[in-house]
Scaffold this active site. Sequence first.
Site, PDB file in Angstrom:
ATOM      1  N   MET A  30       0.835  -1.212   0.000  1.00 56.76           N
ATOM      2  CA  MET A  30       0.000   0.000   0.000  1.00 56.76           C
ATOM      3  C   MET A  30       0.865   1.255   0.000  1.00 56.76           C
ATOM      4  O   MET A  30       0.394   2.340   0.353  1.00 56.76           O
ATOM      5  CB  MET A  30      -0.939   0.001   1.211  1.00 56.76           C
ATOM      6  CG  MET A  30      -1.910  -1.169   1.175  1.00 56.76           C
ATOM      7  SD  MET A  30      -3.405  -0.854   2.100  1.00 56.76           S
ATOM      8  CE  MET A  30      -2.745  -0.589   3.721  1.00 56.76           C
ATOM      9  N   HIS A  34       8.961   1.202   3.452  1.00 53.08           N
ATOM     10  CA  HIS A  34      10.074   1.231   4.411  1.00 53.08           C
ATOM     11  C   HIS A  34      10.948   0.013   4.125  1.00 53.08           C
ATOM     12  O   HIS A  34      10.698  -0.736   3.164  1.00 53.08           O
ATOM     13  CB  HIS A  34       9.536   1.234   5.843  1.00 53.08           C
ATOM     14  CG  HIS A  34       8.508   0.171   6.111  1.00 53.08           C
ATOM     15  ND1 HIS A  34       8.803  -1.181   6.083  1.00 53.08           N
ATOM     16  CD2 HIS A  34       7.177   0.244   6.378  1.00 53.08           C
ATOM     17  CE1 HIS A  34       7.713  -1.872   6.333  1.00 53.08           C
ATOM     18  NE2 HIS A  34       6.704  -1.041   6.509  1.00 53.08           N
ATOM     19  N   HIS A  37       9.288  -3.410   3.308  1.00 59.46           N
ATOM     20  CA  HIS A  37       8.845  -3.572   1.914  1.00 59.46           C
ATOM     21  C   HIS A  37      10.050  -3.785   0.992  1.00 59.46           C
ATOM     22  O   HIS A  37      10.020  -4.626   0.092  1.00 59.46           O
ATOM     23  CB  HIS A  37       8.108  -2.323   1.434  1.00 59.46           C
ATOM     24  CG  HIS A  37       6.871  -1.980   2.203  1.00 59.46           C
ATOM     25  ND1 HIS A  37       6.789  -0.875   3.019  1.00 59.46           N
ATOM     26  CD2 HIS A  37       5.661  -2.578   2.266  1.00 59.46           C
ATOM     27  CE1 HIS A  37       5.579  -0.804   3.553  1.00 59.46           C
ATOM     28  NE2 HIS A  37       4.865  -1.836   3.108  1.00 59.46           N
ATOM     29  N   GLN A  61     -10.303  -2.468   2.250  1.00 56.87           N
ATOM     30  CA  GLN A  61      -9.795  -3.174   3.423  1.00 56.87           C
ATOM     31  C   GLN A  61      -9.741  -2.285   4.665  1.00 56.87           C
ATOM     32  O   GLN A  61      -9.261  -2.703   5.708  1.00 56.87           O
ATOM     33  CB  GLN A  61      -8.443  -3.823   3.144  1.00 56.87           C
ATOM     34  CG  GLN A  61      -7.290  -2.866   2.957  1.00 56.87           C
ATOM     35  CD  GLN A  61      -6.048  -3.604   2.468  1.00 56.87           C
ATOM     36  OE1 GLN A  61      -5.974  -4.061   1.335  1.00 56.87           O
ATOM     37  NE2 GLN A  61      -5.058  -3.735   3.348  1.00 56.87           N
ATOM     38  N   GLN A 148       5.968 -11.752   6.917  1.00 57.64           N
ATOM     39  CA  GLN A 148       5.457 -12.467   8.098  1.00 57.64           C
ATOM     40  C   GLN A 148       4.819 -11.482   9.082  1.00 57.64           C
ATOM     41  O   GLN A 148       4.011 -11.857   9.920  1.00 57.64           O
ATOM     42  CB  GLN A 148       6.600 -13.223   8.793  1.00 57.64           C
ATOM     43  CG  GLN A 148       6.095 -14.083   9.948  1.00 57.64           C
ATOM     44  CD  GLN A 148       7.195 -14.597  10.840  1.00 57.64           C
ATOM     45  OE1 GLN A 148       8.249 -14.989  10.350  1.00 57.64           O
ATOM     46  NE2 GLN A 148       6.961 -14.589  12.146  1.00 57.64           N
ATOM     47  N   SER A 186       4.230   1.083   8.046  1.00 55.22           N
ATOM     48  CA  SER A 186       3.916   2.414   7.513  1.00 55.22           C
ATOM     49  C   SER A 186       3.208   3.241   8.580  1.00 55.22           C
ATOM     50  O   SER A 186       3.254   4.472   8.551  1.00 55.22           O
ATOM     51  CB  SER A 186       3.007   2.289   6.288  1.00 55.22           C
ATOM     52  OG  SER A 186       3.601   1.429   5.341  1.00 55.22           O
ATOM     53  N   ARG A 187       2.524   2.574   9.512  1.00 55.10           N
ATOM     54  CA  ARG A 187       1.764   3.303  10.542  1.00 55.10           C
ATOM     55  C   ARG A 187       2.647   3.785  11.691  1.00 55.10           C
ATOM     56  O   ARG A 187       2.175   4.553  12.524  1.00 55.10           O
ATOM     57  CB  ARG A 187       0.630   2.428  11.071  1.00 55.10           C
ATOM     58  CG  ARG A 187      -0.473   2.196  10.035  1.00 55.10           C
ATOM     59  CD  ARG A 187      -1.679   1.488  10.608  1.00 55.10           C
ATOM     60  NE  ARG A 187      -2.824   1.526   9.721  1.00 55.10           N
ATOM     61  CZ  ARG A 187      -3.185   0.527   8.902  1.00 55.10           C
ATOM     62  NH1 ARG A 187      -2.489  -0.588   8.875  1.00 55.10           N
ATOM     63  NH2 ARG A 187      -4.245   0.648   8.123  1.00 55.10           N
TER      64      ARG A 187
HETATM   65  P1  AMP Z   1       1.468  -3.008   3.499  1.00 51.53           P
HETATM   66  O1  AMP Z   1       1.993  -1.968   2.579  1.00 51.53           O
HETATM   67  O2  AMP Z   1       1.481  -2.613   4.939  1.00 51.53           O
HETATM   68  O3  AMP Z   1       0.149  -3.565   3.043  1.00 51.53           O
HETATM   69  O4  AMP Z   1       2.497  -4.219   3.415  1.00 51.53           O
HETATM   70  C1  AMP Z   1       2.864  -4.769   2.189  1.00 51.53           C
HETATM   71  C2  AMP Z   1       3.664  -6.010   2.456  1.00 51.53           C
HETATM   72  O5  AMP Z   1       4.835  -5.677   3.207  1.00 51.53           O
HETATM   73  C3  AMP Z   1       2.901  -7.062   3.285  1.00 51.53           C
HETATM   74  O6  AMP Z   1       3.161  -8.347   2.762  1.00 51.53           O
HETATM   75  C4  AMP Z   1       3.485  -6.879   4.658  1.00 51.53           C
HETATM   76  O7  AMP Z   1       3.424  -8.050   5.465  1.00 51.53           O
HETATM   77  C5  AMP Z   1       4.929  -6.540   4.309  1.00 51.53           C
HETATM   78  N1  AMP Z   1       5.574  -5.882   5.448  1.00 51.53           N
HETATM   79  C6  AMP Z   1       5.092  -4.828   6.154  1.00 51.53           C
HETATM   80  N2  AMP Z   1       5.919  -4.526   7.173  1.00 51.53           N
HETATM   81  C7  AMP Z   1       6.948  -5.417   7.111  1.00 51.53           C
HETATM   82  C8  AMP Z   1       8.116  -5.628   7.895  1.00 51.53           C
HETATM   83  N3  AMP Z   1       8.401  -4.884   8.949  1.00 51.53           N
HETATM   84  N4  AMP Z   1       8.944  -6.642   7.533  1.00 51.53           N
HETATM   85  C9  AMP Z   1       8.676  -7.423   6.449  1.00 51.53           C
HETATM   86  N5  AMP Z   1       7.582  -7.271   5.681  1.00 51.53           N
HETATM   87  C10 AMP Z   1       6.727  -6.289   5.988  1.00 51.53           C
END
Ligand code: AMP
Length: 286
Positions: A30, A34, A37, A61, A148, A186-187
Site C-alpha cells: 500500500m 520502508h 517492503h 480493506q 510475516q 507504515s503506521r
Molecule cells: P502493506 O503496505 O502494509 O500492506 O504491506 C505490504 C507487504 O509488506 C505485506 O506483505 C506486509 O506483510 C509486508 N511488510 C510490512 N511490514 C513489514 C516488515 N516490517 N517486515 C517485512 N515485511 C513487511
Amino acid sequence: MLVVASPVEVRELSRCARKSGRTIGVIPTMGALHDGHVSLVRYARADCDFVIATIFVNPTQFGPNEDFSRYPRTLEADLELCRSAGADLVFTPDVTQMYGPTAQTSVRVSKLSLPFEGAHRPGHFDGVSTVVAKLFLITEPDRAYFGQKDYQQQLIIRQMVIDLDFGLQIVTCPIVREPDGLAMSSRNRYLEPDDRRIASEIFQTLLLAESLALTSNLTASQISVRMQERLRSIEGMELSYAEVVDEATLEPLTDRPLEAVALIAVRVGTTRLIDNMRIRFSNQSP
Ligand code: AMP
C-alpha cells in the site's frame, strides 16, 4: 523501471516478460514504503527475472472509522526505493482503475479470516483477499512475496491460492525491525515520541513468550496469559489480543506443541500495531 497505472497494460507487460521466458515476482503493497517492503522487493529480485511491485491504498480493506483518508501516501519516495531495490515495474493504479462503478464481486477466505484481525476489523480480510486476487489476475506472477509481519494475512492468501487454483507460489519473508525491535510499519510514523518508546514493549513481550516456551514448562495458554499481563501493565498501551496459537490454523493451544506463533495487537495512542513471532517449545512436559 516502468511505472504503469493501467491494469491492462501491466497484464500485457507481464505476458510479454513470460513469453520471453522470464519468471515473474509480485510484491503487493500500500506504499509508504520502508525497509520491510524493500526487503520483499530484494527477495523477489533474487528469485525472479521480472519484478513487479504494486502500490495501491485499497479502500475496501479499511473500516469506516479507520485511517484510509490519512494513510500516508509518499509515491515519489516509494518509486525511488523500488528502483534502488531492483524492481522492473511498479503498478500504481487508482481506485477507479481497480474497482469499476458496478463492482460487486469479492473473495472471502471464510475460517481463517474470522479471528484476531478479522474479529477486530470486520470486512478487512475480504478487502485484502479480493484486492490480492485482482492483483494476481492482473500481474499473473509465478511468485508473490508477503511479510510475516502480517501473519494472518499471509495464511489467508496461501489458503486463497490453494482454494482458487492460482497456481503460484507464496513466499513469506522475515519481519524487518527497528534497532529496538519494533516491527517496521507504515503506521509507525503516526506514533508520538512517547508512544514510540512504549511500542517497543511489543517486541519485548514476544521475546518473553519465546523464552518462556524454551526455558519454562508453561503451556501455550499459560504463556498467553503472561503476555497479556505484561502488555496490560504498560501505561499508554491498550491490549487488543496476545495469544500463542497454532501456526497453521490460528486455533488456541492449551498444551506445549513443538512450534506455535505468538500474535499481538495493541493500540498505542491512536495507532493500532500488530506483531508476531514464531516460537519453539523445549520438550519439557507441563
Ligand atoms: P502493506 O503496505 O502494509 O500492506 O504491506 C505490504 C507487504 O509488506 C505485506 O506483505 C506486509 O506483510 C509486508 N511488510 C510490512 N511490514 C513489514 C516488515 N516490517 N517486515 C517485512 N515485511 C513487511
